[in-house]
Design an enzyme around this catalytic site. Structure first.
Site, PDB file in Angstrom:
ATOM      1  N   HIS A   1      -1.669   3.140  -0.972  1.00  0.00           N
ATOM      2  CA  HIS A   1      -0.933   4.394  -1.107  1.00  0.00           C
ATOM      3  C   HIS A   1      -1.666   5.245  -2.131  1.00  0.00           C
ATOM      4  O   HIS A   1      -1.726   4.883  -3.307  1.00  0.00           O
ATOM      5  CB  HIS A   1       0.504   4.124  -1.556  1.00  0.00           C
ATOM      6  CG  HIS A   1       1.285   3.299  -0.574  1.00  0.00           C
ATOM      7  ND1 HIS A   1       2.013   3.862   0.452  1.00  0.00           N
ATOM      8  CD2 HIS A   1       1.415   1.955  -0.427  1.00  0.00           C
ATOM      9  CE1 HIS A   1       2.575   2.894   1.182  1.00  0.00           C
ATOM     10  NE2 HIS A   1       2.223   1.725   0.660  1.00  0.00           N
ATOM     11  N   LEU A   2      -2.233   6.348  -1.670  1.00  0.00           N
ATOM     12  CA  LEU A   2      -2.972   7.218  -2.596  1.00  0.00           C
ATOM     13  C   LEU A   2      -2.097   8.355  -3.117  1.00  0.00           C
ATOM     14  O   LEU A   2      -2.507   9.096  -4.004  1.00  0.00           O
ATOM     15  CB  LEU A   2      -4.236   7.755  -1.928  1.00  0.00           C
ATOM     16  CG  LEU A   2      -5.274   6.684  -1.539  1.00  0.00           C
ATOM     17  CD1 LEU A   2      -6.543   7.342  -0.994  1.00  0.00           C
ATOM     18  CD2 LEU A   2      -5.629   5.778  -2.711  1.00  0.00           C
ATOM     19  N   ARG A   3      -0.899   8.490  -2.552  1.00  0.00           N
ATOM     20  CA  ARG A   3       0.121   9.431  -3.074  1.00  0.00           C
ATOM     21  C   ARG A   3      -0.280  10.896  -2.986  1.00  0.00           C
ATOM     22  O   ARG A   3       0.300  11.733  -3.694  1.00  0.00           O
ATOM     23  CB  ARG A   3       0.457   9.111  -4.545  1.00  0.00           C
ATOM     24  CG  ARG A   3       0.832   7.660  -4.834  1.00  0.00           C
ATOM     25  CD  ARG A   3       2.005   7.205  -4.038  1.00  0.00           C
ATOM     26  NE  ARG A   3       2.523   5.917  -4.528  1.00  0.00           N
ATOM     27  CZ  ARG A   3       3.316   5.131  -3.806  1.00  0.00           C
ATOM     28  NH1 ARG A   3       3.672   5.491  -2.584  1.00  0.00           N
ATOM     29  NH2 ARG A   3       3.758   4.007  -4.296  1.00  0.00           N
TER      30      ARG A   3
ATOM     31  N   HIS B   1       3.001   3.706  -9.292  1.00  0.00           N
ATOM     32  CA  HIS B   1       4.220   4.400  -9.723  1.00  0.00           C
ATOM     33  C   HIS B   1       4.101   4.788 -11.190  1.00  0.00           C
ATOM     34  O   HIS B   1       3.458   4.096 -11.978  1.00  0.00           O
ATOM     35  CB  HIS B   1       5.449   3.495  -9.553  1.00  0.00           C
ATOM     36  CG  HIS B   1       5.873   3.319  -8.133  1.00  0.00           C
ATOM     37  ND1 HIS B   1       6.228   4.371  -7.322  1.00  0.00           N
ATOM     38  CD2 HIS B   1       5.991   2.202  -7.377  1.00  0.00           C
ATOM     39  CE1 HIS B   1       6.552   3.900  -6.121  1.00  0.00           C
ATOM     40  NE2 HIS B   1       6.411   2.593  -6.125  1.00  0.00           N
TER      41      HIS B   1
ATOM     42  N   HIS C   1       1.721  -6.479   5.432  1.00  0.00           N
ATOM     43  CA  HIS C   1       2.215  -7.288   4.304  1.00  0.00           C
ATOM     44  C   HIS C   1       3.233  -8.377   4.651  1.00  0.00           C
ATOM     45  O   HIS C   1       4.393  -8.303   4.263  1.00  0.00           O
ATOM     46  CB  HIS C   1       2.778  -6.400   3.189  1.00  0.00           C
ATOM     47  CG  HIS C   1       3.682  -5.268   3.621  1.00  0.00           C
ATOM     48  ND1 HIS C   1       4.814  -5.464   4.375  1.00  0.00           N
ATOM     49  CD2 HIS C   1       3.609  -3.928   3.380  1.00  0.00           C
ATOM     50  CE1 HIS C   1       5.394  -4.298   4.574  1.00  0.00           C
ATOM     51  NE2 HIS C   1       4.682  -3.344   3.993  1.00  0.00           N
TER      52      HIS C   1
ATOM     53  N   ASP D   1       5.043   3.086   7.377  1.00  0.00           N
ATOM     54  CA  ASP D   1       5.100   2.153   6.256  1.00  0.00           C
ATOM     55  C   ASP D   1       6.065   2.578   5.156  1.00  0.00           C
ATOM     56  O   ASP D   1       6.143   3.747   4.791  1.00  0.00           O
ATOM     57  CB  ASP D   1       3.721   1.967   5.632  1.00  0.00           C
ATOM     58  CG  ASP D   1       3.752   0.885   4.570  1.00  0.00           C
ATOM     59  OD1 ASP D   1       4.069  -0.255   4.916  1.00  0.00           O
ATOM     60  OD2 ASP D   1       3.513   1.211   3.397  1.00  0.00           O
TER      61      ASP D   1
ATOM     62  N   ASP E   1      -1.606  -3.243  -0.491  1.00  0.00           N
ATOM     63  CA  ASP E   1      -0.387  -2.434  -0.576  1.00  0.00           C
ATOM     64  C   ASP E   1      -0.325  -1.736  -1.940  1.00  0.00           C
ATOM     65  O   ASP E   1       0.756  -1.581  -2.535  1.00  0.00           O
ATOM     66  CB  ASP E   1       0.871  -3.288  -0.353  1.00  0.00           C
ATOM     67  CG  ASP E   1       2.098  -2.436  -0.021  1.00  0.00           C
ATOM     68  OD1 ASP E   1       1.963  -1.202   0.059  1.00  0.00           O
ATOM     69  OD2 ASP E   1       3.186  -3.017   0.127  1.00  0.00           O
TER      70      ASP E   1
END
Lengths: 424, 310
Positions: A63-65, A310, A233, A153, A306
């Site tokens: 997740h590169l956001r 955060h 996952h 996802d 994964d």
């Protein structure tokens, strides 16, 4: 870019190679493999003696956001974390803001990656519009824009009919479907694995059956639709068993697990450690053993992190309130190398699950050092001892359960298209 | 021996000696509650903040009275009237409270582990008045005090706990405390309310049939069934629950003759407890409430560094 990597132990399962040799890259492409290679004057040279030389590692689930949640991570910082972790390619999930569910957003990611990323960034589009689970996203458009897979996802496609159609339609388009497999009703308000630890901590549990049931559904849908599916996952012994059985009868199912699922149990949650909170949750010891067994026998095709950055404001809170997920790009390689030390995988097996297989699943021309292939190479120092420290992580976020851990093994050089993008 | 903990978060963390010390102190302090003038200067100048993120009448009032009888200044903050509704984090709320220099924060919170989180962030003492489904140490202590007063000891007692064990912090604190003190705990409840591995928490036997748990018990502790929480999928109806897991005179007759009936309150008459049982001579429910004040006085006293009371 030109580069000569001399005297390393080259491990390339795609060609059945495990021997000491040189790798010569010219104009970003593998030109030659062999002993005593020479390069024109001025060609940058890496002395890889004592090091492993592998096809560039691929993390097919990060997740590169970016766009929208850049306070957690962005394409530039995420790609730096990838490079530092030895990854030359990542596939980034579409749960951004907005969701990567159309060509415009996919192009934004592709273009930003082109100008800012150190490594190859392959976007994953969503299966359904807005990942809302109501109607299919324009998968053809997404593929044309550069998406290598589709996935909702973070959540499952709850509607079985819609998932069936997604598999069928994606087969026509020729794009991989990645399933986040979870029965949401069974998950309920659960925040960790249901078991003795959840009983002791008084936290709501998530039963393993919530994953197994959803994995079983995907397997049956894939079988019925005669279409491939990739399960993201997996964390339970049951998922591994279901997928093993499905593969045995010819269902086109592949799957990945993450380093934390073969390294940690739900014991790590004790003390209400929010850096041990993720979805699916850390499971029990028998599940950890099952992950290793499934890696050993080839049931699990890929290790993917994964990587889920955060902000501290989202993690440094009460356990129930904390968001799911941990960063993983910079700790995946040593945790996976441990499997080699434990005899779960040999080095070829490790390179398969960290490079060759993810490339095959995503259908990208990577994961090999074949002459003529893109010059993506990871040079690994398997004996390098180091400690995980928050302020040394390249990722913008530091939410790792492995902070303070002593690790063995690290990327010495990460090479993308013949260019060194990371050097330890 | 003094009490060495800054906080009281879980009975799991306390030794037999520490629990005994708290119970002894509570026994001694309970005399104050019988006086005409119910106040001693022991904690004069100390500030106690009651920070309640969940509705509570009994526990909050009990802590407030306990603080006041020891001459501490007690201030109540409830989630509905504080800045919590504006979305302030627990961490920020704690920092703001701490800036006002309290000596003790007594907190109730719906999230398990909230106290462990808070205690790491504040220098003052933290007392857990209930966190999620984790622990409720003051309840466990007052329950044990009530049992000890009746039977003179805790070791060897058979204690039946009946109800929704999964969601019960009262059950967990009692299991830890009673096991530490050498009592035997028998649990009963529908399988939908029995969490995995509960028998490994202590000296615990899980019974399928409530009558098995109550048989020859010294103590029968009934837990509150929360209609709003468990109504959805765990039970077909309150009526059926009551038939299998409610305490009526016939089931109570299986316990020892001098057995006592306990309940953390508030009780649902006619659901987990027949009215005739709730009001019978064997009911220790109001004694529990009375002991609650003394136990909480002891907890406040000892986290403030109080020496054993002679």
């Amino acid at each position: 870019m030109n580069l000569l990597i001399k005297g390393g132990r080259v491990i390339d399962p795609s060609q059945g190679i495990d021997e000491t040799m040189d790798v010569l890259i010219a104009d970003g492409v593998i030109l030659e493999l062999g002993q005593g290679l020479t390069a024109p004057e001025g060609t940058p040279t890496i002395d890889a003696s004592g090091l492993l030389v592998t096809p560039g590692l691929i993390d097919m689930h990060v997740h590169l956001r970016d766009p929208g949640l850049e306070y957690k991570e962005d394409i530039a910082t995420g790609s730096r974390a990838a490079a530092a972790g030895g990854f030359t390619s990542v596939a980034c999930m579409p749960n951004t803001s907005p969701v990567i569910d159309n060509k415009a957003v996919a192009c934004y990611v592709v273009n930003k990656a082109k100008s800012e990323a150190l490594v190859n960034v392959f976007p994953v589009g969503s299966i359904t519009k807005g990942s809302k689970g109501d109607s299919l996203a324009e998968m053809g458009d997404l593929k044309e824009a550069g998406c290598v897979a589709v996935s909702d996802d973070g959540k499952p496609v709850c509607n079985s009919e819609l998932m069936r159609r997604a598999l069928e339609y994606a087969k026509g388009v020729g794009i991989t479907v990645i399933s986040h497999s979870e029965d949401l009703a069974l998950v309920g308000e659960g925040v960790m694995n249901e078991g003795f630890v959840s009983t002791e901590l008084g936290l709501k549990g998530i039963p393993w059956a919530a994953e197994d049931i959803a994995v079983a559904r995907e397997v049956y849908l894939a079988e019925f639709a005669a279409a491939p599916v990739h399960i993201a996952h997996i964390s339970t012994a049951g998922s591994a068993r279901i997928i093993r059985n499905a593969k045995a009868r010819g269902v086109k199912v592949t799957c990945e697990t993450a380093p934390h699922y073969f390294t940690l149990t739900d014991d790590a949650v004790r003390g209400y450690n929010t850096n041990a909170k993720m979805n699916p949750p850390l499971r029990g010891e028998s599940d950890v053993a099952a992950m290793k067994a499934a890696l050993a026998d080839g049931t699990i095709d890929a290790i993917a992190t994964d990587h889920a950055p955060h902000h501290p404001d989202e993690k440094d809170v009460e356990f129930n309130v904390a968001l799911n997920g941990i960063v993983g790009l910079e700790t995946s390689l040593p945790l996976s190398l441990k499997l080699v030390e434990e005899g779960v995988l040999d080095l070829k097996g490790l390179v398969s699950v960290m490079s060759c297989n993810p490339a095959k699943i995503l259908g990208i021309d990577r994961g090999t050092l074949r002459v003529g292939a893109v010059g993506d190479v990871t040079v690994i120092d398997p004996g390098k001892e180091w400690q995980v420290e928050a302020d040394k992580l390249e990722s913008k976020s530091k939410n790792s359960p492995f902070l303070g851990w002593k690790m063995k093994g690290k990327a010495a050089y990460t090479v993308v298209k013949g260019q060194v993008v990371y050097q330890a | 021996m003094g009490f060495r903990h800054k906080d009281i978060i879980a009975l799991k963390d306390l030794t037999k000696q520490e629990i005994e010390l708290l119970l002894d102190t509570a026994d001694n302090l309970s005399e104050i509650n019988q006086r005409d003038i119910k106040k001693v200067p022991t904690l004069r100048g100390k500030t106690v903040i009651n920070l309640f993120y969940e509705a509570s009448t009994r526990t909050r009032t009990s802590f407030e009275i306990a603080a006041k009888r020891l001459s501490a200044d007690a201030v109540n903050i409830t989630a509905s009237t504080s800045s919590v509704v504006k979305g302030e984090t627990l961490s920020d709320t704690a920092a703001n409270i701490l800036a006002m220099k309290p000596d003790i924060i007594v907190m109730r919170h719906s999230v398990s582990g909230a106290h462990e989180y808070l205690a790491k962030r504040v220098s003052c003492s933290v007392i857990n008045a209930g966190d999620g489904a984790h622990e409720h140490p003051s309840q466990g202590l007052l329950d044990m005090l009530t049992m000890r007063q009746k039977f003179g000891k805790l070791a060897g007692l058979k204690v039946a706990i009946v109800g929704d064990i999964t969601h019960s912090r009262v059950a967990r604190s009692n299991i830890y405390g009673l096991t530490t003190m050498g009592a035997q705990v028998f649990l009963a409840g529908p399988p939908t309310m029995m969490p995995p591995g509960i028998e490994r928490l202590g000296n615990v036997t899980v019974c399928k049939d409530m009558r098995e748990a109550v048989d020859q018990a010294d103590v029968v502790m009934m837990l509150r069934i929360q209609l709003e929480r468990q109504g959805k999928t765990l039970l077909p109806s309150m009526r059926e629950y009551s038939r299998y897991f409610g305490l009526n005179p016939a089931v109570l007759a299986l316990a020892k003759k001098d057995a006592i009936v306990m309940h953390p309150g508030p009780i649902n008459r006619g659901v987990e407890l027949a009215s005739s049982v709730a009001d019978c001579d064997q009911s220790a429910i109001l004694k529990q409430v009375e002991n609650g004040v003394a136990v909480r006085m002891a907890m406040l006293y000892h986290v403030c560094g109080g020496e054993p009371v002679e």
